[in-house]
Design a protein around this motif. Structure first.
Motif, PDB file in Angstrom:
ATOM      1  N   ALA A 613       0.827  -1.209   0.000  1.00 17.53           N
ATOM      2  CA  ALA A 613       0.000   0.000   0.000  1.00 17.53           C
ATOM      3  C   ALA A 613       0.858   1.255   0.000  1.00 17.53           C
ATOM      4  N   PHE A 614       1.958   1.265   0.762  1.00 20.14           N
ATOM      5  CA  PHE A 614       2.815   2.451   0.745  1.00 20.14           C
ATOM      6  C   PHE A 614       3.516   2.591  -0.602  1.00 20.14           C
ATOM      7  N   ALA A 615       3.781   1.456  -1.227  1.00 23.48           N
ATOM      8  CA  ALA A 615       4.371   1.515  -2.570  1.00 23.48           C
ATOM      9  C   ALA A 615       3.446   2.256  -3.532  1.00 23.48           C
ATOM     10  N   ALA A 616       2.135   2.187  -3.284  1.00 22.60           N
ATOM     11  CA  ALA A 616       1.186   2.914  -4.141  1.00 22.60           C
ATOM     12  C   ALA A 616       1.418   4.420  -4.051  1.00 22.60           C
ATOM     13  N   PHE A 617       1.750   4.908  -2.847  1.00 20.97           N
ATOM     14  CA  PHE A 617       2.080   6.337  -2.704  1.00 20.97           C
ATOM     15  C   PHE A 617       3.378   6.656  -3.436  1.00 20.97           C
ATOM     16  N   GLU A 618       4.378   5.792  -3.263  1.00 20.32           N
ATOM     17  CA  GLU A 618       5.681   6.026  -3.890  1.00 20.32           C
ATOM     18  C   GLU A 618       5.580   5.999  -5.414  1.00 20.32           C
ATOM     19  N   GLU A 619       4.693   5.151  -5.940  1.00 19.45           N
ATOM     20  CA  GLU A 619       4.503   5.073  -7.384  1.00 19.45           C
ATOM     21  C   GLU A 619       3.749   6.284  -7.923  1.00 19.45           C
ATOM     22  N   ALA A 620       3.044   6.976  -7.045  1.00 15.99           N
ATOM     23  CA  ALA A 620       2.304   8.178  -7.458  1.00 15.99           C
ATOM     24  C   ALA A 620       3.209   9.398  -7.274  1.00 15.99           C
ATOM     25  N   ASP A 621       2.781  10.348  -6.466  1.00 18.59           N
ATOM     26  CA  ASP A 621       3.549  11.588  -6.314  1.00 18.59           C
ATOM     27  C   ASP A 621       4.211  11.670  -4.944  1.00 18.59           C
ATOM     28  N   GLY A 622       4.487  10.514  -4.331  1.00 24.31           N
ATOM     29  CA  GLY A 622       5.187  10.508  -3.056  1.00 24.31           C
ATOM     30  C   GLY A 622       4.275  10.273  -1.877  1.00 24.31           C
ATOM     31  N   ALA A 623       4.855  10.356  -0.671  1.00 23.38           N
ATOM     32  CA  ALA A 623       4.165   9.970   0.557  1.00 23.38           C
ATOM     33  C   ALA A 623       2.896  10.769   0.824  1.00 23.38           C
ATOM     34  N   PHE A 624       2.808  11.996   0.305  1.00 18.72           N
ATOM     35  CA  PHE A 624       1.634  12.828   0.582  1.00 18.72           C
ATOM     36  C   PHE A 624       0.780  13.055  -0.665  1.00 18.72           C
ATOM     37  N   ASP A 625       0.842  12.110  -1.595  1.00 15.61           N
ATOM     38  CA  ASP A 625       0.034  12.223  -2.806  1.00 15.61           C
ATOM     39  C   ASP A 625      -1.439  12.354  -2.434  1.00 15.61           C
ATOM     40  N   PRO A 626      -2.109  13.433  -2.822  1.00 20.56           N
ATOM     41  CA  PRO A 626      -3.490  13.666  -2.374  1.00 20.56           C
ATOM     42  C   PRO A 626      -4.487  12.648  -2.903  1.00 20.56           C
ATOM     43  N   ASP A 627      -4.288  12.171  -4.119  1.00 23.61           N
ATOM     44  CA  ASP A 627      -5.231  11.198  -4.673  1.00 23.61           C
ATOM     45  C   ASP A 627      -5.140   9.860  -3.937  1.00 23.61           C
TER      46      ASP A 627
END
Length: 671
Positions: A613-627
């Protein structure tokens, strides 16, 4: 009524009026609340009106509010600030509560109404949440033994009552052992201990009125003592006391309690038609079967054991260089591992710890929740059950969301470990109620209060549970917040730990207690580089505990749990210098109640998901990706148990994860 537990609470956000509640109020309040709940159940069960979702399932959801209030307060203080009176009340209450809820689950007229609704469910035009609540209610009755009759029904009630008594006794025995043992330290006994350990030992000595510093069995004190004390004889004494909790003979010995508990659990499962307690317990979890659990644990065990054995050889060499002959012992591991960490990563805890101030780590946890979910935290000045507690109002865009209470310091009146609980859960039926959520920890008290890196992770972990409660947005309390499958409940908590490791979080909040300066980038880089240091040890001690728990419940109950524990460890090839994280006599997760029985594996099951699940943030725009943050709240944090756990994870991530992300995250993947 004059009893404050039974009155309407005209306090800020209806927080319990702890300043007006005395121990004398609990017993009469419980009796009245039990009577009220029993009367409410009788009205539902004896109704002449045909059973409907509203007059039966929703009526059950609405019943017992007075009991919820009484128990919410009592179990809060019984766990976090106990005393002899409260311990005696807990012994009295546990069989009463078991009998009360057993009467409800075995009420044939009530079950007939639930079963009738279940049979005609396809015709009722229920919402998806209502359908889920109906399914869970019906399944709960079946699994509680509602379909049993005659002697089997009576025996089930006996088993439940006895298990409640055993769980309470196990907990109180453990608390007594932890509270009563301490080791005084003379001036020469402080050798090797950094200032923060000495300060914690002095604080513990003041609480014990020991006239000087002491080592207690609180993890936040004994672990750093084992890390730094160069007195091997004292490390051995402290470690042996720590692992002997619940196994010291006499009235507080938990070994016979564990054996009886396992036997009764097996009998309970067989009465319900299951071949083992594990089969019964896991049926409702994501794992479903003991084999699925064992497959996961063994996939992790082999690489973890190999890493731990390699590490043990290095530590043994270091010990021999110090002139200590013989094998590496469990009380040596943390001491030499700390020395190795300093040598290999140029990191020592004495230098690192001033950067992890408790107040700054609380601020960090709050700040991440603000950036991810828009939450704001404002201190509240309200009476609580202990002076160490503090409270905050949680709002979003000016709207009240929850009350959050933190109780962070270790004390003799508090059971060990760390936990999250809700004194009141979120719900919209029968009327809207905002949650009151607590995090309880056992950090060493000092001024300023400093945490280890592991302590800071614990703080983030428990706050992840709190977010699961606070952001809940469901109609019915029975599926609110953390009311989810046991092997899913740790996903939000373990996922939130990842934000502690985000470089910009540490850069902002890891500030030195004396100078106020931010952690130097060079040190920050070292902290992150060493994140998987000693992971072989940590994984082995955890997985061994989980496999023993599974072995206890997957098959005939052992007559001698200690012998069975030893058999399992020998079959695994347990490294000699590592012990189980929780040996049987103090394995409160498993024996203080049914919560984690046959389910201690769930932390690792959830870790498979949290790494992915955290990898999903990393694959997006980082740890605080709003989406990604919005998706996490929508599909996991706000939904409670209103949908199936696997379905929720699929909605968030689009697929179910494999074990690879976990092994990579722990640094155990093959190079």
């Amino acid at each position: 009524m004059t009893n404050p537990l039974l009155q309407d609470w005209n306090t800020p956000f209806q927080i319990a009026p702890f300043d007006r509640i005395s121990d004398d109020d609990f017993a009469p309040a419980l009796e009245e609340a039990l009577a009220q709940h029993a009367a409410e159940i009788e009205v539902i069960a004896s109704s002449d009106t045909p059973a409907s979702f509203a007059n039966t399932i929703e009526a059950l959801e609405a019943a017992g509010k007075a009991l919820d209030k009484v128990l919410g307060v009592f179990f809060t203080v019984a766990g976090a600030d106990s005393n002899p009176v409260r311990e005696d009340l807990q012994r009295q209450f546990s069989p009463k509560l078991a009998a009360h809820f057993s009467e409800i689950s075995s009420n044939k007229a009530l079950f007939a109404r639930v079963a009738d609704i279940w049979q005609k469910r396809e015709t009722l035009d229920l919402t998806s949440e209502q359908a889920r609540v109906l399914m869970l209610t019906h399944r709960g009755f079946i699994r509680a033994g509602a379909a049993l009759t005659g002697a089997e029904d009576a025996r089930m009630k006996e088993i439940k009552g006895r298990l409640a008594v055993l769980g309470t006794t196990f907990t109180q025995n453990l608390l007594t052992d932890e509270r009563e043992w301490y080791m005084p330290l003379q001036e020469g006994d402080l050798s090797g201990l950094p200032d923060f350990v000495v300060a914690s030992a002095k604080s513990a000595g003041e609480e014990k009125q020991a006239g000087g510093p002491v080592v207690t069995l609180s993890r936040s004190l004994i672990v750093p003592f084992l890390q730094f004390s160069d007195r091997r004889d004292l490390r051995e004494k402290a470690f042996k006391a720590w692992v002997a909790r619940g196994a010291n003979g006499g009235e507080t010995d938990n070994r016979a309690i564990a054996a009886e508990t396992l036997s009764l659990r097996e009998e309970r499962a067989r009465l319900l038609g299951y071949e083992s307690f594990a089969a019964y317990k896991l049926e409702t979890e994501m794992a479903k079967t003991p084999d699925a659990v064992r497959d996961l644990l063994m996939a992790v065990w082999e690489p973890a054991r190999a890493r731990a054995e390699a590490d043990a050889q290095i530590l043994t060499g270091m010990m021999q260089e110090d002139g200590v002959n013989g094998p590496l012992a469990p009380w040596d591991w943390r001491y030499y591992s700390e020395k190795r960490r300093v040598a290999e990563h140029d990191l020592d805890e004495a230098t690192l710890k001033p950067y992890f101030q408790l107040d700054r780590m609380i601020d960090a946890a709050f700040s991440c929740a603000t950036r991810l979910f828009g939450l704001q935290f404002t201190p509240l000045d309200v009476p609580l059950y202990h002076p160490d507690c503090r409270a905050w109002e949680v709002t979003r865009q000016g709207r009240h969301v929850a009350v959050f209470i933190g109780d962070y310091f270790a004390r003799g009146s508090k059971r060990s470990g760390a936990w999250c609980s809700a004194m009141r859960a979120q719900a919209k039926f029968p009327e809207a109620q905002a949650p009151i959520v607590m995090n309880v920890c056992n950090f060493a008290k000092s001024d300023p209060a400093l945490l280890s890196y592991d302590d800071a992770r614990t703080l983030f972990h428990e706050f992840g549970h709190a977010l699961h409660q606070m952001l809940s947005d469901v109609t019915y309390e029975s599926v609110s917040g953390t009311s989810v499958a046991r092997d899913f409940v740790e996903l939000p908590s373990q996922l939130y730990e990842h934000w502690l490791d985000v470089p910009q979080v540490l850069a902002e909040f890891a500030t030195h207690a004396q100078t106020g300066e931010a952690m130097p980038k060079e040190m920050l880089d070292k902290v992150l580089a060493a994140a998987t240091y000693d992971m072989g040890f940590q994984t082995v001690e955890y997985v061994a505990s989980a496999l023993v728990d599974l072995a206890f419940h997957d098959g005939p109950a052992p007559h001698d749990p200690m012998a069975r524990q030893q058999e399992v460890l020998e079959s695994l090839g347990m490294p000699a210098a590592i012990t189980m994280r929780h040996a049987t006599p103090h394995f409160a997760h498993v024996f203080a109640g049914d919560g984690y029985s046959s389910g201690y594996y769930s932390y690792m099951w959830s870790e498979v998901m949290d790494a992915d699940a955290f990898a999903a943030f990393e694959e997006a725009d980082g740890a605080f990706d709003p989406d990604r943050a919005a998706a996490l709240e929508k599909h996991i944090l706000s939904t409670g148990g209103s949908r199936d756990a696997a379905e929720l994870y699929m909605a968030f991530r689009g697929r179910l994860p494999g074990v690879e992300a976990l092994l990579k995250g722990r640094g155990l993947a093959a190079a």
